[in-house]
Design a protein around this motif. Sequence first.
Motif, PDB file in Angstrom:
ATOM      1  N   SER A 154       3.297   0.312  -4.862  1.00 26.30           N
ATOM      2  CA  SER A 154       2.708   1.501  -4.252  1.00 26.30           C
ATOM      3  C   SER A 154       1.278   1.715  -4.730  1.00 26.30           C
ATOM      4  O   SER A 154       0.416   2.148  -3.980  1.00 26.30           O
ATOM      5  N   VAL A 155       1.034   1.377  -5.999  1.00 28.77           N
ATOM      6  CA  VAL A 155      -0.322   1.506  -6.527  1.00 28.77           C
ATOM      7  C   VAL A 155      -1.168   0.333  -6.064  1.00 28.77           C
ATOM      8  O   VAL A 155      -2.256   0.484  -5.510  1.00 28.77           O
ATOM      9  N   TYR A 156      -0.595  -0.839  -6.255  1.00 21.92           N
ATOM     10  CA  TYR A 156      -1.342  -2.063  -6.007  1.00 21.92           C
ATOM     11  C   TYR A 156      -1.659  -2.267  -4.523  1.00 21.92           C
ATOM     12  O   TYR A 156      -2.740  -2.714  -4.161  1.00 21.92           O
ATOM     13  N   GLN A 157      -0.696  -1.923  -3.659  1.00 24.83           N
ATOM     14  CA  GLN A 157      -0.930  -2.086  -2.229  1.00 24.83           C
ATOM     15  C   GLN A 157      -1.344  -0.772  -1.578  1.00 24.83           C
ATOM     16  O   GLN A 157      -1.371  -0.664  -0.358  1.00 24.83           O
ATOM     17  N   ALA A 158      -1.634   0.235  -2.431  1.00 19.77           N
ATOM     18  CA  ALA A 158      -2.158   1.515  -1.953  1.00 19.77           C
ATOM     19  C   ALA A 158      -1.310   2.127  -0.841  1.00 19.77           C
ATOM     20  O   ALA A 158      -1.778   2.385   0.262  1.00 19.77           O
ATOM     21  N   PHE A 159      -0.030   2.364  -1.167  1.00 19.14           N
ATOM     22  CA  PHE A 159       0.823   3.069  -0.216  1.00 19.14           C
ATOM     23  C   PHE A 159       0.241   4.471  -0.001  1.00 19.14           C
ATOM     24  O   PHE A 159      -0.034   5.188  -0.954  1.00 19.14           O
ATOM     25  N   ASP A 160       0.063   4.852   1.245  1.00 18.32           N
ATOM     26  CA  ASP A 160      -0.520   6.162   1.552  1.00 18.32           C
ATOM     27  C   ASP A 160       0.531   7.178   1.973  1.00 18.32           C
ATOM     28  O   ASP A 160       0.389   8.377   1.769  1.00 18.32           O
ATOM     29  N   THR A 161       1.569   6.684   2.638  1.00 19.02           N
ATOM     30  CA  THR A 161       2.515   7.606   3.262  1.00 19.02           C
ATOM     31  C   THR A 161       3.943   7.270   2.867  1.00 19.02           C
ATOM     32  O   THR A 161       4.219   6.208   2.314  1.00 19.02           O
ATOM     33  N   LEU A 162       4.841   8.188   3.189  1.00 16.72           N
ATOM     34  CA  LEU A 162       6.256   7.934   2.967  1.00 16.72           C
ATOM     35  C   LEU A 162       6.699   6.698   3.738  1.00 16.72           C
ATOM     36  O   LEU A 162       7.572   5.955   3.297  1.00 16.72           O
ATOM     37  N   GLU A 163       6.094   6.489   4.905  1.00 10.99           N
ATOM     38  CA  GLU A 163       6.480   5.338   5.726  1.00 10.99           C
ATOM     39  C   GLU A 163       6.211   4.018   4.996  1.00 10.99           C
ATOM     40  O   GLU A 163       6.957   3.060   5.159  1.00 10.99           O
ATOM     41  N   ASP A 164       5.123   4.006   4.207  1.00 18.97           N
ATOM     42  CA  ASP A 164       4.837   2.786   3.448  1.00 18.97           C
ATOM     43  C   ASP A 164       5.978   2.491   2.476  1.00 18.97           C
ATOM     44  O   ASP A 164       6.403   1.347   2.326  1.00 18.97           O
ATOM     45  N   PHE A 165       6.458   3.561   1.804  1.00 19.72           N
ATOM     46  CA  PHE A 165       7.583   3.382   0.884  1.00 19.72           C
ATOM     47  C   PHE A 165       8.832   2.961   1.661  1.00 19.72           C
ATOM     48  O   PHE A 165       9.557   2.056   1.261  1.00 19.72           O
ATOM     49  N   ALA A 166       9.062   3.659   2.786  1.00 22.05           N
ATOM     50  CA  ALA A 166      10.258   3.370   3.580  1.00 22.05           C
ATOM     51  C   ALA A 166      10.264   1.915   4.028  1.00 22.05           C
ATOM     52  O   ALA A 166      11.297   1.244   4.005  1.00 22.05           O
ATOM     53  N   ALA A 167       9.095   1.426   4.423  1.00 25.25           N
ATOM     54  CA  ALA A 167       9.010   0.042   4.893  1.00 25.25           C
ATOM     55  C   ALA A 167       9.305  -0.928   3.742  1.00 25.25           C
ATOM     56  O   ALA A 167      10.046  -1.899   3.911  1.00 25.25           O
ATOM     57  N   ALA A 168       8.752  -0.619   2.561  1.00 24.63           N
ATOM     58  CA  ALA A 168       8.979  -1.500   1.409  1.00 24.63           C
ATOM     59  C   ALA A 168      10.453  -1.478   1.013  1.00 24.63           C
ATOM     60  O   ALA A 168      11.033  -2.512   0.644  1.00 24.63           O
ATOM     61  N   ILE A 169      11.071  -0.292   1.103  1.00 21.26           N
ATOM     62  CA  ILE A 169      12.494  -0.179   0.760  1.00 21.26           C
ATOM     63  C   ILE A 169      13.338  -0.928   1.791  1.00 21.26           C
ATOM     64  O   ILE A 169      14.322  -1.585   1.460  1.00 21.26           O
ATOM     65  N   ALA A 170      12.921  -0.849   3.062  1.00 18.57           N
ATOM     66  CA  ALA A 170      13.649  -1.569   4.114  1.00 18.57           C
ATOM     67  C   ALA A 170      13.640  -3.073   3.843  1.00 18.57           C
ATOM     68  O   ALA A 170      14.642  -3.761   4.047  1.00 18.57           O
ATOM     69  N   VAL A 171      12.489  -3.564   3.356  1.00 23.84           N
ATOM     70  CA  VAL A 171      12.408  -4.992   3.022  1.00 23.84           C
ATOM     71  C   VAL A 171      13.387  -5.327   1.902  1.00 23.84           C
ATOM     72  O   VAL A 171      14.135  -6.305   1.963  1.00 23.84           O
ATOM     73  N   LEU A 172      13.386  -4.468   0.841  1.00 26.12           N
ATOM     74  CA  LEU A 172      14.304  -4.709  -0.278  1.00 26.12           C
ATOM     75  C   LEU A 172      15.750  -4.697   0.199  1.00 26.12           C
ATOM     76  O   LEU A 172      16.558  -5.547  -0.183  1.00 26.12           O
ATOM     77  N   ARG A 173      16.089  -3.710   1.071  1.00 24.28           N
ATOM     78  CA  ARG A 173      17.467  -3.596   1.564  1.00 24.28           C
ATOM     79  C   ARG A 173      17.855  -4.817   2.378  1.00 24.28           C
ATOM     80  O   ARG A 173      18.939  -5.361   2.213  1.00 24.28           O
ATOM     81  N   ALA A 174      16.947  -5.235   3.254  1.00 25.32           N
ATOM     82  CA  ALA A 174      17.243  -6.375   4.128  1.00 25.32           C
ATOM     83  C   ALA A 174      17.504  -7.616   3.286  1.00 25.32           C
ATOM     84  O   ALA A 174      18.423  -8.385   3.552  1.00 25.32           O
TER      85      ALA A 174
END
Length: 180
Positions: free
Chosen positions: A126-146
């Motif tokens: 989140s810091v390194y890729q500069a997540f700006d929004t909740l959607e950025d987190f949601a997308a990263a979590i979706a990748v982890l879940r998948a």
Amino acid sequence: MHCPFCRHPDSRVVDSRATDDGTAIRRRRQCPSCQRRFTTIEAASLTVVKRSGTTEPFSREKVLSGVRKACQGRPVTEDRLALLAQQVEESIRTAGAAEVEAHDVGVAVLAPLRDLDEVAYLRFASVYQAFDTLEDFAAAIAVLRAERDAGSGGTSGGDASTGDASTEGARAEEPAGRTT
Ligand SMILES: [Zn+2]
């Protein structure tokens, strides 16, 4: 190499061995003038180019402190952190370039950190890729879940394992499109 004790301009190598991780050579030297011994470490120079264009020598300690911050409060031992920093340095040095972008150092951290602790990984990303929004987190979590789903499918059923290798590969590509 000057003797650090008497400044004699020469020294004799009495022993020479690779460090445990193989990225450097440690030489035991003796001064022919004062006879005292000292150690030098020889490593290929590795320069990190920052976004601003300034450069600095690669520092495993710097990698370590960034990852340690992301792991605050997580069940991750100092030993695992040190191992991760070593893996990062090895993967960068193995690539063989004398210069790397700071960005690439961050990229090299992501995969091993994800294996180590998913929460720490999300913090770091989140810091390194500069997540700006909740959607950025949601997308990263979706990748982890998948990837977790793909992984658990492979470990639970023995007879399904033959077909899994190909589906896992396909799923790993999918999440990028899933963010839209
Ligand atoms: Zn000396």
